[in-house]
Design an enzyme around this catalytic site. Structure first.
Site, PDB file in Angstrom:
ATOM      1  N   SER A 220     -12.762  71.518   5.452  1.00  0.00           N
ATOM      2  CA  SER A 220     -11.601  72.139   5.969  1.00  0.00           C
ATOM      3  C   SER A 220     -11.022  71.754   7.250  1.00  0.00           C
ATOM      4  O   SER A 220      -9.718  72.058   7.373  1.00  0.00           O
ATOM      5  CB  SER A 220     -11.666  73.668   6.033  1.00  0.00           C
ATOM      6  OG  SER A 220     -11.874  74.174   4.667  1.00  0.00           O
TER       7      SER A 220
ATOM      8  N   LYS B 103      -6.410  78.362  14.577  1.00  0.00           N
ATOM      9  CA  LYS B 103      -6.519  78.680  13.268  1.00  0.00           C
ATOM     10  C   LYS B 103      -6.675  80.022  13.046  1.00  0.00           C
ATOM     11  O   LYS B 103      -7.307  80.937  13.807  1.00  0.00           O
ATOM     12  CB  LYS B 103      -7.466  77.930  12.473  1.00  0.00           C
ATOM     13  CG  LYS B 103      -7.753  78.204  10.964  1.00  0.00           C
ATOM     14  CD  LYS B 103      -8.767  77.321  10.483  1.00  0.00           C
ATOM     15  CE  LYS B 103      -8.702  77.614   9.018  1.00  0.00           C
ATOM     16  NZ  LYS B 103      -9.842  76.927   8.057  1.00  0.00           N
TER      17      LYS B 103
ATOM     18  N   SER C 176      -8.858  73.834   4.349  1.00  0.00           N
ATOM     19  CA  SER C 176      -7.905  75.164   4.665  1.00  0.00           C
ATOM     20  C   SER C 176      -7.337  75.113   5.975  1.00  0.00           C
ATOM     21  O   SER C 176      -6.370  75.975   6.068  1.00  0.00           O
ATOM     22  CB  SER C 176      -8.798  76.397   4.252  1.00  0.00           C
ATOM     23  OG  SER C 176      -9.711  76.384   5.483  1.00  0.00           O
TER      24      SER C 176
END
Length: 489
Positions: free
Chosen positions: A177, A78, A153
């Site tokens: 997330s 990420k 996210s």
């Protein structure tokens, strides 16, 4: 060469150890797969092909042994996890050109395990969002239906695994997330106990809530990945000294006598009928495996969203002060004085959602409002944690939906912040209490995946994996594939 992108970490490990394939073969096949599918999924911000192939060659020279289960395995990261010499943007214009000079601690652990990072994954800007639509760079698509959001996210981290671009990824979870996008994409996502995995080198959103965790296509793969990234880190003041067990050790499929709690609040108003039905069926599966499932109450969980947005936004407004147009990142050229540098760089560099949360947080911390908002939120946070403590006196795990709905359409909710915030209704209390939580595939509604959330006691991820594995083995949801991964829908 056979479809390597459809194999588990264990299957890939066996091929590497037997020398049927090399780490270079696997890395090249992974990069080819990303190139073939990226136009459909849009999950990567940066692809680090040269560095990945260099590392793969070095691993091949060193050799891969039976005892190193993740050696030679490609992984996606990420883009809020700092990576030396690989662009790290947090999906923001503010950091569009940030090339770090050090690695996050989890990256040190990834390299120690001889895993191969192939690139940085798209996300909501600074991890603020529930759909990966606030990214400055692109909008990632759901692996099952490209007209739907992948969740957020960590939407890029989830979609890339579900689409077979990579076998494992790292995400971060501040209020859901990892678990919500795992649910939307039909994969396994684990948010470990707060302090289990070092936050050093994770670009901070909300320091008392953020945790890094793994995303995979099955439970055993997830446990292997958490083994690799867990452990105490002296560089992180919130890192816990708890010992790290082998999370794969309890994956026997036997959960006879396990006590499972099902909170009535997690099946109430706002939870789609199809999601509720899948969770109730999951409860029956646990019963059929010899576990006891009983209804409980978490009365203060209804305040979770309100508490979260005060605490998370307040911490974000403090953490994001450093992005000021002076030292690194985006700097406005439209300036006449020092004040213009600050104001214009931040106004132009941050997106709408980030600015909304900075303003909310700054207000909550301001003189005259601190006691009414931030202090009160902290007190209710304690009540939420006490609810969990009470339940865990009698039960081993808690189950419920990971998200109240299945994936919604791209553009459908982006202009409605309240609806977007409510997407984390069922995951937020776990972060507020610092507990571990995971999502595992538990069925389908409207043709889209539903995730079952499993919540555990602090530092008891082993029991969660044990329960998740038994559920996985008793069902076939984890074997279902989106069309992009060879499924026939």
């Amino acid at each position: 060469m056979e479809k390597l992108y459809d194999k588990s970490l264990t299957e890939l490990h066996d091929l590497l150890v037997s020398k049927e394939i090399t780490a270079t073969d696997l890395t090249q096949a992974t990069l080819n797969r990303i190139n073939e599918t990226e136009k459909d999924v849009d999950s990567f911000i940066t692809i680090s092909d040269e560095k990945a192939l260099e590392q793969a060659k070095a691993i091949d020279l060193k050799g891969i042994t039976e005892s190193n289960p993740l050696a030679g395995i490609p992984i996606g990261i990420k883009d809020n996890i700092v990576t030396k010499d690989i662009l790290t943007t947090a999906a923001s214009k503010m950091l569009h050109n940030f090339n770090p000079i050090y690695d996050a601690t989890v990256m040190d652990k990834v390299y120690q395990a001889d895993m191969i990072p192939v690139g940085k994954l798209n996300m909501d800007e600074f991890a603020m969002g529930a759909s990966t639509e606030t990214s400055y760079f692109k909008k990632t698509k759901n692996a099952w239906d490209h007209s739907k959001v992948p969740g957020g996210s960590s939407g890029g981290s989830a979609a890339a695994v579900a689409a077979g671009q990579i076998p494992v990824s790292l995400g971060s979870d501040t209020g859901g997330s990892i678990r919500q996008p795992a649910s939307f994409n039909g994969i396994v996502g684990m948010k470990p106990t707060y302090g289990r995995v070092s936050r050093f080198g994770l670009i901070a959103f909300s320091s008392s809530l953020d945790q890094i965790g793994p995303m995979t296509r099955n439970v055993q793969d997830n446990a292997l990945a958490l083994n690799a990234i867990s452990g105490f880190d002296e560089k992180d003041g919130t890192s816990a000294g708890a010992s790290v067990p082998d999370f794969t050790a309890g994956l026997t499929g036997d959960i006879k006598g396990m006590k499972v709690a099902l909170p009535k609040e997690y099946l109430g108003e706002g939870v789609d009928a199809g999601v509720r039905e899948a969770v109730l069926k999951a409860a029956e599966t646990f019963k059929s495996l010899g576990a006891t499932v009983e209804e409980v109450s978490l009365p203060h969980s209804k305040y979770g969203v309100a508490v979260y947005y005060i605490i998370a936004s307040s911490e974000a407004s403090s953490n994001l002060q450093r992005f000021d147009g002076i030292r690194y990142g985006y700097r406005s050229e439209n300036v006449k004085n020092l004040e213009d540098v600050y104001v214009n760089s931040r106004s132009e560099g941050f997106g709408i959602e980030v600015k909304r949360r900075i303003m909310l947080g700054t207000f909550s911390l301001s003189a005259g409002y601190y006691d009414a908002y931030f202090k009160k939120a902290g007190q209710v946070r304690t009540l939420i944690k006490q609810d969990f403590d009470t339940v865990f006196e009698k039960y081993d795990i808690i189950i419920g939906p990971a998200s109240p709905t299945v994936a919604f359409g791209l553009g459908e909710n982006i202009n409605d912040p309240i609806t977007m915030y409510m997407n984390d209704l069922l995951t937020i209390p776990v972060n507020l209490a610092g507990l571990p939580g995971m999502s595992v595939p538990a069925g389908f509604s409207e043709g889209l995946p539903v995730g079952l959330q499993i919540i555990g006691k602090p530092f008891d991820e082993s029991t969660m994996y044990k329960a998740a594995y038994a559920f996985e083995q008793a069902t076939d949801f984890h074997t279902k594939k989106p069309v992009i991964l060879g499924g026939n829908d």
